[in-house]
Motif scaffolding. Structure first.
Motif, short mmCIF file in Angstrom:
data_model
loop_
_atom_site.label_atom_id
_atom_site.label_comp_id
_atom_site.label_asym_id
_atom_site.label_seq_id
_atom_site.Cartn_x
_atom_site.Cartn_y
_atom_site.Cartn_z
N ILE A 121 100.63 -83.52 -52.70
CA ILE A 121 101.14 -82.23 -52.20
C ILE A 121 102.20 -81.67 -53.16
N ALA A 122 102.10 -80.37 -53.43
CA ALA A 122 103.14 -79.70 -54.23
C ALA A 122 103.66 -78.51 -53.43
N GLN A 123 104.98 -78.30 -53.50
CA GLN A 123 105.60 -77.20 -52.76
C GLN A 123 106.27 -76.24 -53.74
N GLY A 124 106.46 -75.01 -53.33
CA GLY A 124 107.16 -74.05 -54.18
C GLY A 124 107.84 -73.00 -53.32
N PRO A 125 108.64 -72.14 -53.96
CA PRO A 125 109.41 -71.16 -53.17
C PRO A 125 108.54 -70.03 -52.60
N GLU A 126 108.97 -69.50 -51.45
CA GLU A 126 108.26 -68.37 -50.85
C GLU A 126 108.73 -67.05 -51.47
N GLN A 184 96.68 -57.04 -52.91
CA GLN A 184 97.20 -58.12 -52.07
C GLN A 184 98.38 -57.66 -51.22
N ASP A 185 98.66 -56.36 -51.26
CA ASP A 185 99.70 -55.79 -50.40
C ASP A 185 101.01 -56.57 -50.47
N THR A 186 101.50 -56.66 -51.69
CA THR A 186 102.70 -57.47 -51.92
C THR A 186 103.96 -56.86 -51.30
N PHE A 187 104.78 -57.72 -50.74
CA PHE A 187 106.13 -57.31 -50.30
C PHE A 187 107.07 -57.51 -51.48
N PHE A 188 107.59 -56.42 -52.01
CA PHE A 188 108.58 -56.56 -53.08
C PHE A 188 109.97 -56.61 -52.46
N ILE A 189 110.85 -57.33 -53.11
CA ILE A 189 112.20 -57.46 -52.57
C ILE A 189 113.13 -56.53 -53.33
N GLU A 190 113.84 -55.70 -52.60
CA GLU A 190 114.73 -54.74 -53.25
C GLU A 190 115.88 -55.48 -53.92
N LYS A 191 116.09 -55.16 -55.18
CA LYS A 191 117.22 -55.80 -55.87
C LYS A 191 118.52 -55.16 -55.39
N VAL A 237 110.90 -59.37 -58.08
CA VAL A 237 111.14 -60.38 -57.04
C VAL A 237 110.31 -60.01 -55.83
N LEU A 238 109.56 -60.98 -55.31
CA LEU A 238 108.63 -60.65 -54.25
C LEU A 238 108.37 -61.86 -53.36
N LEU A 239 107.74 -61.59 -52.23
CA LEU A 239 107.30 -62.70 -51.37
C LEU A 239 105.91 -63.09 -51.85
N ARG A 240 105.69 -64.36 -52.08
CA ARG A 240 104.40 -64.76 -52.65
C ARG A 240 103.26 -64.34 -51.72
N SER A 241 102.19 -63.85 -52.34
CA SER A 241 101.04 -63.40 -51.55
C SER A 241 99.93 -64.44 -51.56
N ARG A 270 103.25 -70.97 -46.59
CA ARG A 270 103.17 -69.65 -45.97
C ARG A 270 103.12 -68.58 -47.04
N VAL A 271 102.32 -67.58 -46.81
CA VAL A 271 102.22 -66.46 -47.76
C VAL A 271 102.34 -65.15 -46.99
N TYR A 272 102.69 -64.08 -47.72
CA TYR A 272 103.03 -62.81 -47.07
C TYR A 272 102.22 -61.66 -47.66
N ARG A 273 101.69 -60.83 -46.80
CA ARG A 273 101.00 -59.62 -47.27
C ARG A 273 101.33 -58.48 -46.33
N ASN A 274 101.53 -57.32 -46.93
CA ASN A 274 101.97 -56.17 -46.14
C ASN A 274 100.79 -55.55 -45.40
N GLU A 275 100.44 -56.18 -44.30
CA GLU A 275 99.31 -55.69 -43.51
C GLU A 275 99.76 -55.37 -42.09
N ALA A 276 99.10 -54.39 -41.49
CA ALA A 276 99.41 -54.07 -40.09
C ALA A 276 98.98 -55.26 -39.23
N ILE A 277 99.81 -55.63 -38.28
CA ILE A 277 99.51 -56.80 -37.45
C ILE A 277 98.48 -56.43 -36.40
#
Ligand code: PHE
Length: 346
Positions: free
Chosen positions: A124-129, A152-159, A169-173, A197-204
């Motif tokens: 198993i390998a882990q990495g940052p979200e 992939q509807d990426t969530f970008f993180i505002e600097k 800088v973003l949430l991994r998709s 866990r991965v993140y995509r900007n999709e309507a729930i």
């Protein structure tokens, strides 16, 4: 003989004495036996009694005092016994049941996937979200203006607060980012499984969510072939969905694999005959895979002439839906115990 009558009337009352609680009992004691009590008063009166009556009245008075004390003690013991009964711990009583928690179905399935691949040598390998563009896209052969970042509807993180424009800088998709981290920090042979866990900007909705879970796999060594990939995935599918399971690979496209494929398994609900779940086709798609693109190996500092590798990625929710027929994705994150309790025995 007023004194004698008084003593006798009190003697009559003594056996009738009742008290509902310790306070009432103390009130009785004060009424009869304290310094100002009725019986004490009779003893005072006794001093004035002519000596020829002293013997008889003295005996009666003593009897009255003894019986009063006896009755009060009796009542006190009754209260104490009642209290002791109430205080007693019944060590044989079965304890109140401890509510058992349940494993989350996504954890159960993720662990099962991990277990299956660990049996063929994956660790198993882990990495940052919260990731950077380089590890999620750049090193994975996505061209700088590649539309996949949008696809992939990426969530970008505002600097800076309020600055909306995309940053790096973003949430991994996808957890392929963990693969780039492993490739840049380890030397082949590499055989890792990257759950997370991965993140995509999709309507729930019932079929999509803004976060979900993946397990991706990566194997890099000398002479790794597409046949190795196929064998590993066939082994996984049979272990996960039963020995009758068949697989089918369809050509597809991912920037980081060449050739790329999407894998279907024979529908585990109808056994491949065709049902509403597989829309009558007998097949359901469960993962993407392919041979690691030489560009990716080179970007991660691995000699693509010496090494080759395969990669695959699957959604844990999708596998869980297939295994447990969960129809609405939102159930996985609502923490409704009525849903979670159904997995108590798993
Ligand atoms: N990263 C891909 C996704 O998120 C899945 C994938 C992994 C496909 C590895 C091929 C190889 O959809």
């Amino acid at each position: 003989m007023a004194l004698k009558d008084n003593i006798q009337s009190l003697l009559g009352q003594v056996q009738e004495m009742k008290a509902a609680n310790a306070e009432e009992l103390e009130a009785l004691r004060i009424k009869y036996l304290s310094k100002k009590g009725e019986i004490t008063a009779l003893f005072n009166e006794f001093r004035t009694v002519p000596s020829d009556q002293k013997r008889e009245l003295g005996q009666l008075l003593n009897q009255l005092r003894q019986e009063t004390e006896g009755r009060i003690n009796e009542l006190r013991e009754q209260f104490e016994a009642k209290q002791a009964e109430a205080d007693r711990l019944d060590l044989t009583r079965t304890p109140d049941p401890i509510a058992l928690g349940t494993r989350h179905p996504l954890s159960l399935v993720r662990e099962e996937i991990e277990d299956i691949f660990s049996r063929i040598g994956f660790t198993i390998a882990q990495g940052p979200e919260v990731e950077d563009d380089k590890h999620v896209y750049g090193m994975l052969n996505f061209a700088p203006e590649h539309p996949a970042r949008d696809m992939q509807d990426t969530f970008f993180i505002e600097k800076e607060k309020g600055v909306q424009k995309p940053t790096d800088v973003l949430l991994r998709s996808h957890t392929s980012s963990v693969q780039t981290r492993v490739m840049t920090s380890q030397k082949p042979p590499i055989r890792v499984l990257c759950p997370g866990r991965v993140y995509r900007n999709e309507a729930i909705s019932a079929r999509a969510h803004c976060f979900f879970h993946q397990v991706e796999g990566l194997y890099i060594d000398k002479n790794v072939s597409f046949a190795d990939l196929r064998e590993a995935l066939l082994y996984f599918s049979k272990e996960m969905f039963g020995p009758e399971t068949k697989i089918r690979l369809r050509p597809s496209y991912f920037p980081f694999t060449e050739p790329s494929a999407e894998m279907d398994i024979s529908c585990n609900i109808c056994g491949g005959k065709g049902c509403s779940f597989c829309k009558g086709t007998g097949w359901v798609e469960i993962l993407g895979c392919g041979m690691v693109d030489p560009n990716v190996l080179e970007a991660c500092g691995i000699d693509s002439k010496e090494y080759s590798g395969y990669a695959f990625g699957m959604g844990v929710e999708r596998i869980t839906n297939l295994k447990y027929r969960v129809k609405d994705l939102r159930l996985f994150s609502e923490n409704d115990v009525r849903f979670l309790k159904q997995f108590e025995s798993c």
